[in-house]
Write an enzyme that holds these catalytic residues in place. Sequence first.
Site, PDB file in Angstrom:
ATOM      1  N   ASN A   1       0.843  -1.213   0.000  1.00  0.00           N
ATOM      2  CA  ASN A   1       0.000   0.000   0.000  1.00  0.00           C
ATOM      3  C   ASN A   1       0.871   1.253   0.000  1.00  0.00           C
ATOM      4  OD1 ASN A   1      -3.023  -0.499   0.182  1.00  0.00           O
ATOM      5  ND2 ASN A   1      -2.211  -2.023   1.603  1.00  0.00           N
TER       6      ASN A   1
ATOM      7  N   HIS B   1      -8.436  -0.513   5.355  1.00  0.00           N
ATOM      8  CA  HIS B   1      -8.821  -1.785   5.965  1.00  0.00           C
ATOM      9  C   HIS B   1      -9.350  -2.711   4.864  1.00  0.00           C
ATOM     10  CE1 HIS B   1     -10.147  -4.435   9.196  1.00  0.00           C
ATOM     11  NE2 HIS B   1     -11.241  -4.604   8.500  1.00  0.00           N
TER      12      HIS B   1
ATOM     13  N   ASP C   1     -11.010   1.020  13.701  1.00  0.00           N
ATOM     14  CA  ASP C   1     -11.781   0.879  12.426  1.00  0.00           C
ATOM     15  C   ASP C   1     -13.135   1.578  12.502  1.00  0.00           C
ATOM     16  OD1 ASP C   1     -10.565  -2.492  12.062  1.00  0.00           O
ATOM     17  OD2 ASP C   1      -9.738  -0.590  11.359  1.00  0.00           O
TER      18      ASP C   1
HETATM   19  C1  GRF Z   1      -2.985  -5.763   3.892  1.00  0.00           C
HETATM   20  O1  GRF Z   1      -3.832  -6.867   4.188  1.00  0.00           O
HETATM   21  C2  GRF Z   1      -3.766  -4.486   4.051  1.00  0.00           C
HETATM   22  O2  GRF Z   1      -5.121  -4.703   3.836  1.00  0.00           O
HETATM   23  C3  GRF Z   1      -3.588  -4.119   5.461  1.00  0.00           C
HETATM   24  O3  GRF Z   1      -2.267  -4.537   5.781  1.00  0.00           O
HETATM   25  C4  GRF Z   1      -1.916  -5.677   4.961  1.00  0.00           C
HETATM   26  C5  GRF Z   1      -0.527  -5.533   4.403  1.00  0.00           C
HETATM   27  O4  GRF Z   1      -0.470  -4.433   3.567  1.00  0.00           O
HETATM   28  N1  GRF Z   1      -3.836  -2.721   5.624  1.00  0.00           N
HETATM   29  P1  GRF Z   1       0.927  -3.939   2.879  1.00  0.00           P
HETATM   30  O5  GRF Z   1       1.211  -4.876   1.738  1.00  0.00           O
HETATM   31  O6  GRF Z   1       2.003  -4.002   3.943  1.00  0.00           O
HETATM   32  O7  GRF Z   1       0.637  -2.552   2.418  1.00  0.00           O
END
Ligand code: GRF
Length: 189
Positions: free
Chosen positions: A13, A99, A140
């Site tokens: 992300n 989320h 959340d």
């Molecule tokens: C993912 O499942 C995301 O939905 C949650 O954290 C997990 C890892 O995300 N927010 P990332 O690849 O480290 O961004």
Amino acid sequence: MRLAVFISGGGTNLQALLDGERDGKFQSKIVLAVSDRKDAYGLVRAEKRGVPVFVSRDQREIVKALEAREVEGICLAGYLSILGPELLTRYKGRILNIHPSLLPKYGGMGMYGIHVHEAVFAQGEKESGATVHLVTEVVDGGEIILQKKIDISDCDSPEEIQKKVLTVEHEIYPEAVKRWEENHETRLN
Ligand code: GRF
């Protein structure tokens, strides 16, 4: 806005946000990556893009690092530690989180990572998705900025759901930052 992105793991992300900034999807600038784990691969992603990183679990140290970089907003991206009262008050109304479910469903304590998709799968849901929301003291629970659904009726495991939902996350986070900064800027003016 000057943004810090908080990570704990792979940082896909964070990568989506770094690429969104590079591609002009939003005006804000990512000026710091914060992690509670020194081995988070997301730190490598930040360094490759020339973004300073800061690793700590001490809330006071983190606030000092944010102030040193004059951070104005925070994006939680796969961040697993719960924010303390200092950060929540200091950056009230200016913290986003992503989320991997259609909040308010499958949210709250203990609902993170694969656990979300295991619950969705066990329930036999035909659709899931991702939600970007403002962070409050209720886990959340904050105002929803952007949410997108995806069909998961063809998924045969929680892992397959996770893979599909992750693509939605990467799509909506940059868009959510754009909407948030436009709204935030208008509030400031
Ligand atoms: C993912 O499942 C995301 O939905 C949650 O954290 C997990 C890892 O995300 N927010 P990332 O690849 O480290 O961004």
